[in-house]
Motif scaffolding. Sequence first.
Motif, PDB file in Angstrom:
ATOM      1  N   ASN A 103       0.837  -1.204   0.000  1.00 37.07           N
ATOM      2  CA  ASN A 103       0.000   0.000   0.000  1.00 37.07           C
ATOM      3  C   ASN A 103       0.872   1.254   0.000  1.00 37.07           C
ATOM      4  O   ASN A 103       2.019   1.242   0.460  1.00 37.07           O
ATOM      5  CB  ASN A 103      -0.957   0.013   1.189  1.00 37.07           C
ATOM      6  CG  ASN A 103      -0.246   0.130   2.517  1.00 37.07           C
ATOM      7  OD1 ASN A 103       0.102   1.227   2.952  1.00 37.07           O
ATOM      8  ND2 ASN A 103       0.003  -1.010   3.179  1.00 37.07           N
ATOM      9  N   SER A 104       0.309   2.335  -0.539  1.00 35.66           N
ATOM     10  CA  SER A 104       1.063   3.573  -0.745  1.00 35.66           C
ATOM     11  C   SER A 104       1.342   4.335   0.548  1.00 35.66           C
ATOM     12  O   SER A 104       2.213   5.206   0.583  1.00 35.66           O
ATOM     13  CB  SER A 104       0.311   4.488  -1.718  1.00 35.66           C
ATOM     14  OG  SER A 104      -0.986   4.789  -1.214  1.00 35.66           O
ATOM     15  N   LEU A 119      -8.896  -9.972  -4.707  1.00 36.91           N
ATOM     16  CA  LEU A 119      -7.515 -10.332  -4.418  1.00 36.91           C
ATOM     17  C   LEU A 119      -6.661  -9.064  -4.391  1.00 36.91           C
ATOM     18  O   LEU A 119      -6.813  -8.194  -5.245  1.00 36.91           O
ATOM     19  CB  LEU A 119      -6.974 -11.301  -5.468  1.00 36.91           C
ATOM     20  CG  LEU A 119      -7.644 -12.674  -5.553  1.00 36.91           C
ATOM     21  CD1 LEU A 119      -7.081 -13.459  -6.727  1.00 36.91           C
ATOM     22  CD2 LEU A 119      -7.464 -13.435  -4.260  1.00 36.91           C
ATOM     23  N   SER A 120      -5.762  -8.974  -3.428  1.00 33.87           N
ATOM     24  CA  SER A 120      -4.891  -7.809  -3.298  1.00 33.87           C
ATOM     25  C   SER A 120      -3.440  -8.207  -3.519  1.00 33.87           C
ATOM     26  O   SER A 120      -3.046  -9.338  -3.210  1.00 33.87           O
ATOM     27  CB  SER A 120      -5.042  -7.191  -1.903  1.00 33.87           C
ATOM     28  OG  SER A 120      -6.377  -6.767  -1.676  1.00 33.87           O
ATOM     29  N   LEU A 121      -2.652  -7.278  -4.039  1.00 36.32           N
ATOM     30  CA  LEU A 121      -1.228  -7.540  -4.260  1.00 36.32           C
ATOM     31  C   LEU A 121      -0.511  -7.501  -2.917  1.00 36.32           C
ATOM     32  O   LEU A 121      -0.524  -6.482  -2.215  1.00 36.32           O
ATOM     33  CB  LEU A 121      -0.636  -6.510  -5.213  1.00 36.32           C
ATOM     34  CG  LEU A 121       0.838  -6.720  -5.581  1.00 36.32           C
ATOM     35  CD1 LEU A 121       1.044  -8.067  -6.271  1.00 36.32           C
ATOM     36  CD2 LEU A 121       1.327  -5.585  -6.479  1.00 36.32           C
ATOM     37  N   LYS A 166       4.376   8.864  -6.175  1.00 40.32           N
ATOM     38  CA  LYS A 166       3.503   9.584  -5.242  1.00 40.32           C
ATOM     39  C   LYS A 166       2.562   8.569  -4.598  1.00 40.32           C
ATOM     40  O   LYS A 166       3.006   7.654  -3.935  1.00 40.32           O
ATOM     41  CB  LYS A 166       2.763  10.707  -5.954  1.00 40.32           C
ATOM     42  CG  LYS A 166       3.710  11.788  -6.498  1.00 40.32           C
ATOM     43  CD  LYS A 166       2.965  12.893  -7.186  1.00 40.32           C
ATOM     44  CE  LYS A 166       3.943  13.950  -7.709  1.00 40.32           C
ATOM     45  NZ  LYS A 166       3.256  15.048  -8.435  1.00 40.32           N
ATOM     46  N   ASP A 167       1.244   8.706  -4.812  1.00 35.29           N
ATOM     47  CA  ASP A 167       0.324   7.746  -4.183  1.00 35.29           C
ATOM     48  C   ASP A 167      -0.224   6.737  -5.175  1.00 35.29           C
ATOM     49  O   ASP A 167      -1.152   5.987  -4.866  1.00 35.29           O
ATOM     50  CB  ASP A 167      -0.842   8.492  -3.511  1.00 35.29           C
ATOM     51  CG  ASP A 167      -1.671   9.295  -4.510  1.00 35.29           C
ATOM     52  OD1 ASP A 167      -1.171   9.530  -5.630  1.00 35.29           O
ATOM     53  OD2 ASP A 167      -2.799   9.690  -4.163  1.00 35.29           O
ATOM     54  N   LYS A 210       6.538  -0.286 -12.562  1.00 36.60           N
ATOM     55  CA  LYS A 210       7.057  -1.568 -12.086  1.00 36.60           C
ATOM     56  C   LYS A 210       5.986  -2.333 -11.328  1.00 36.60           C
ATOM     57  O   LYS A 210       5.792  -3.539 -11.536  1.00 36.60           O
ATOM     58  CB  LYS A 210       8.275  -1.328 -11.189  1.00 36.60           C
ATOM     59  CG  LYS A 210       8.894  -2.605 -10.616  1.00 36.60           C
ATOM     60  CD  LYS A 210       9.420  -3.510 -11.706  1.00 36.60           C
ATOM     61  CE  LYS A 210      10.129  -4.722 -11.122  1.00 36.60           C
ATOM     62  NZ  LYS A 210      10.646  -5.623 -12.172  1.00 36.60           N
ATOM     63  N   THR A 211       5.278  -1.636 -10.445  1.00 41.46           N
ATOM     64  CA  THR A 211       4.223  -2.290  -9.670  1.00 41.46           C
ATOM     65  C   THR A 211       3.096  -2.776 -10.582  1.00 41.46           C
ATOM     66  O   THR A 211       2.539  -3.857 -10.371  1.00 41.46           O
ATOM     67  CB  THR A 211       3.672  -1.330  -8.598  1.00 41.46           C
ATOM     68  OG1 THR A 211       4.733  -0.993  -7.709  1.00 41.46           O
ATOM     69  CG2 THR A 211       2.543  -1.970  -7.810  1.00 41.46           C
ATOM     70  N   LYS A 212       2.776  -1.993 -11.589  1.00 42.25           N
ATOM     71  CA  LYS A 212       1.735  -2.393 -12.542  1.00 42.25           C
ATOM     72  C   LYS A 212       2.128  -3.672 -13.278  1.00 42.25           C
ATOM     73  O   LYS A 212       1.298  -4.557 -13.501  1.00 42.25           O
ATOM     74  CB  LYS A 212       1.474  -1.274 -13.549  1.00 42.25           C
ATOM     75  CG  LYS A 212       0.782  -0.059 -12.950  1.00 42.25           C
ATOM     76  CD  LYS A 212       0.614   1.036 -14.002  1.00 42.25           C
ATOM     77  CE  LYS A 212      -0.031   2.286 -13.410  1.00 42.25           C
ATOM     78  NZ  LYS A 212      -0.150   3.378 -14.429  1.00 42.25           N
ATOM     79  N   SER A 213       3.405  -3.777 -13.650  1.00 38.94           N
ATOM     80  CA  SER A 213       3.870  -4.978 -14.356  1.00 38.94           C
ATOM     81  C   SER A 213       3.877  -6.190 -13.429  1.00 38.94           C
ATOM     82  O   SER A 213       3.553  -7.309 -13.849  1.00 38.94           O
ATOM     83  CB  SER A 213       5.268  -4.758 -14.945  1.00 38.94           C
ATOM     84  OG  SER A 213       6.242  -4.619 -13.928  1.00 38.94           O
TER      85      SER A 213
END
Length: 259
Positions: A21-22, A118-120, A141-142, A147-150
């Motif tokens: 989480n951000s 489902l959560s990453l 930022k938030d 990278k996270t998207k991939s």
Amino acid sequence: MASAPQAQALPMFYKDLVPLNSKEHAKWKVKGLDDASFMQEQHAIPLTIDEFSNAARNYPIVFSVGENSVPLILMGLNEGVNTFMGEDGRFNQPAYVPAYVRRYPFMLAKLQPDADELSLCFDPTTGAIGDYKDGEPLFDKDQPSEKTKSILEFCEQFEQAGQRTGQFVEELKKLDLLMEGEVAIQQTGVEKPFVYRGFQMVNEEKLRDMRGDELRKINQNGMLPLIYAHLFSLQIMREVFAKQVQAGKVPQVTEAPTV
């Protein structure tokens, strides 16, 4: 193949699981692991059907026993023995790396057992993620970084492949093609063969005796090539056994522990 809820026992490799989480991880970065020591003592790794053709070139592919059977590659024939990994935690030969391994330390999981979404999540005990100076940022930022998207996309594709794999196994069960596996390997200079059990495999005799319409159906829906990739890969069990002998890791018993 579906990821287990956090409240249940953690999947192989994972020592803990935390939602990404951000707020808590805004400045965290991800970098490559120096080695794969987390899988060094694992002899059987889950596999999706999307990977059968690639994996069958390097490993025996079998099916686990029990109600929720899954395909597995065997990196060793005995628990705790991985013939493809060196003491430095690196592959000791060129070989296909399963998606189950490549997604670590991330995975999609339910934050609550009764939740649908489902959560990453990630394993915080790994050295691949942290508040580092070097590495690729997980957030811009938030918002999730590229990278996270991939990473998320890869984990989603893995879950989808897992669903297809589950359907494949269920169809094998409906056709009554799975049977208890057994492989006997004769070692030179040893009177009795080593007998490996505790896994499932496709029954070749039943496959040959299938009705024409059933055979045509599994050929058209793509199951037949997957079945033969599995059957052909079983020959590699003897190669894996030979590697264990060379490494001095074959138990001095005539029936080895189950997979």
